[in-house]
Design an enzyme around this catalytic site. Structure first.
Site, PDB file in Angstrom:
ATOM      1  N   ARG A 199       1.088  -1.186  -0.069  1.00 39.97           N
ATOM      2  CA  ARG A 199       0.052   0.154   0.042  1.00 39.97           C
ATOM      3  C   ARG A 199       0.908   1.346  -0.050  1.00 39.97           C
ATOM      4  O   ARG A 199       0.553   2.147  -0.614  1.00 39.97           O
ATOM      5  CB  ARG A 199      -1.012  -0.040   1.394  1.00 39.97           C
ATOM      6  CG  ARG A 199      -1.843  -1.001   0.906  1.00 39.97           C
ATOM      7  CD  ARG A 199      -3.042  -0.872   2.135  1.00 39.97           C
ATOM      8  NE  ARG A 199      -4.175  -1.490   1.832  1.00 39.97           N
ATOM      9  CZ  ARG A 199      -5.090  -1.910   2.936  1.00 39.97           C
ATOM     10  NH1 ARG A 199      -4.943  -1.968   4.106  1.00 39.97           N
ATOM     11  NH2 ARG A 199      -6.146  -2.593   2.238  1.00 39.97           N
ATOM     12  N   LYS A 250     -19.382 -16.335   1.320  1.00 42.20           N
ATOM     13  CA  LYS A 250     -20.845 -15.874   1.775  1.00 42.20           C
ATOM     14  C   LYS A 250     -21.643 -15.124   0.574  1.00 42.20           C
ATOM     15  O   LYS A 250     -21.132 -14.097   0.049  1.00 42.20           O
ATOM     16  CB  LYS A 250     -20.899 -15.146   2.919  1.00 42.20           C
ATOM     17  CG  LYS A 250     -20.689 -15.809   4.192  1.00 42.20           C
ATOM     18  CD  LYS A 250     -20.873 -14.873   5.249  1.00 42.20           C
ATOM     19  CE  LYS A 250     -20.600 -15.554   6.677  1.00 42.20           C
ATOM     20  NZ  LYS A 250     -20.304 -14.502   7.736  1.00 42.20           N
ATOM     21  N   GLY A 286     -10.068  -8.490  -0.937  1.00 40.19           N
ATOM     22  CA  GLY A 286      -9.009  -8.891  -0.188  1.00 40.19           C
ATOM     23  C   GLY A 286      -8.494 -10.270  -0.383  1.00 40.19           C
ATOM     24  O   GLY A 286      -7.336 -10.453  -0.768  1.00 40.19           O
ATOM     25  N   GLY A 294     -13.242  -3.306   0.301  1.00 38.81           N
ATOM     26  CA  GLY A 294     -14.466  -2.818   0.349  1.00 38.81           C
ATOM     27  C   GLY A 294     -14.835  -1.779  -0.550  1.00 38.81           C
ATOM     28  O   GLY A 294     -16.101  -1.700  -1.110  1.00 38.81           O
TER      29      GLY A 294
END
Ligand code: ADP
Ligand code: MG
Length: 398
Positions: free
Chosen positions: A35, A200, A356, A379
């Site tokens: 990052r 999920k 991620g 996200g």
């Protein structure tokens, strides 16, 4: 909205928001500085122009309000010095003490300072305007290069931009993320295939729903596809499943049928008798998982079919691994799909990978650089693909 490319920042005091929320070990050693490295093009451009830079960043989730040693950016400041080969001014004193304010006033051309964790101020995550004003007062223009935090309407990621109506910009990293994501959303070359996986359904409802309107093909993989398999009447043994999402799965499939989106669910599965690398395994048809067994990856027949779809696509979006890739016994499906996507890119397709775990998977396989684009924002990218306006993007564009 101008690109920083077209602006010379000589003599200017730039407020730069970055995403330096790097992983660290127990001794606060940075274990992956990706990052930080990704923010370097913007920092270097500003320094070569002759600007001075006040960097704002967050680190972890401090809760107490005020300084907490566990969440200081000091190790990040030290590492940044190495990356840019010049000193980084840093103080653990917070705004309001006058110390960082003075440091900012004294900053000279070519100098860099880093404010300590912006989340030490409780107003930050509430989008407090007073904090934004305090920050804004230190510099004379604002650049947001923190794509990973672009889905947050925080003081330093969005609200601060109000104070610089004519002097706010995306950094290179943000510009790159936004322009690549826009390629998916506006007139993508077709066929356009979304590969959506992960554990999920509930965390992917938004992206599934939004992508139904955009794609030609939808490949549904990972643990979440067992909710679909069960909804179709299949036997899934102990495979991961969200029983409260069976109706939703049926509804999504009905809507894909109505819209003419071709959806693909794997036809075979690699199953294990426990969630571990030394599990006994077998390959079975997807809807025929015996009791006591759990599906952990997609099987070879499915991989072949998925390869065909991918190789016939011009635009590809991939979010969510095909199996439990963290366990090498069950990493094959994810690895195969990564290889197909890379092959498609070689043939000229545009492929974006995000999330991620998905990004971790392609990096682990050493083929991230063969993808057209790998998103740095987990996200943030998901929310963008759900069709939401990201506050960090909107604040610069408006
Ligand atoms: P991303 O972070 O890329 O958006 P997710 O967080 O949605 O992806 O999903 C990643 C997780 O899904 C991984 O931890 C992986 O182990 C899990 N997963 C994938 N396939 C299965 C499966 N068949 N059963 C259980 N978990 C799975
Ligand atoms: Mg994840």
């Amino acid at each position: 909205m101008k690109s920083i490319r077209d602006v010379n920042f000589k003599g200017r005091k730039v407020l730069l928001r970055v995403d330096f929320n790097v992983p660290t070990d127990d001794n606060k050693n940075i274990t992956d500085d990706t990052r930080m490295v990704e923010a370097l093009p913007t920092i270097k451009k500003l320094l070569s122009d002759g600007a001075s830079i006040i960097i704002m960043a967050h680190f972890g989730r401090p809760k107490k309000g005020g300084f907490e040693p566990e969440f200081t950016l000091q190790p990040v400041a030290k590492h940044l010095e190495k990356l840019i080969a010049r000193p980084v001014k840093f103080t653990q004193e917070l705004l309001g003490t006058g110390v960082p304010e003075q440091m900012a006033r004294d900053l000279k051309e070519g100098e860099v300072m880093l404010l300590d964790n912006i989340r030490f101020y409780p107003e930050e995550t509430k989008g407090g305007e007073e904090l934004a004003r305090q920050l804004a007062a230190m510099g004379d223009c604002y650049i947001n290069d923190a794509f990973g935090a672009a889905h947050r309407e925080h003081s330093s990621t969005a609200v601060i931009a109000r104070f610089f109506p004519n002097d706010k910009y995306f950094g290179f990293l943000m510009e790159n993320e936004v322009s690549n994501l826009e390629k998916l959303m506006h007139n993508p070359p077709r066929p356009f295939t979304a590969i959506i996986g992960g554990s999920k359904v509930s965390s992917k409802i938004g992206i599934l729903e939004n992508m139904i309107d955009k794609v030609d093909n939808m490949i549904i993989i990972g643990g979440m596809r067992y909710t679909f398999t069960k909804a179709l009447g299949g036997k899934i043994g102990n495979s991961i499943c969200e029983d409260d999402k069976l109706d939703l799965a049926r509804d999504l499939m009905r809507r894909m049928d109505e819209k003419g989106v071709k959806y693909y669910l794997p036809v075979d599965s690699v199953i294990g008798d426990k969630f571990s690398n030394d599990a006994n395994t077998q390959i079975v048809p997807s809807g025929a998982v015996p009791d006591g067994w759990e599906s952990m990856d997609c099987g070879p027949e499915s991989c072949k079919a998925i390869r065909d779809i991918i190789m016939n696509s011009k635009t590809i979006l991939w979010n969510g691994p095909a199996g439990v890739f963290e366990l090498s016994t069950f990493a094959k499906g994810t690895r195969e799909i990564a290889t197909y996507v890379a092959e498609a890119c070689k043939q000229g397709a545009f492929a974006a990978v995000g999330g991620g775990d998905s990004v971790a998977a392609v990096k682990q396989m050493g083929i991230a650089d063969q993808m057209s684009y790998v998103s740095t924002g987990g996200g943030a990218m998901l929310e963008y693909l759900e069709g939401k306006d990201l506050p960090g993007i909107k604040a610069i564009k408006d």
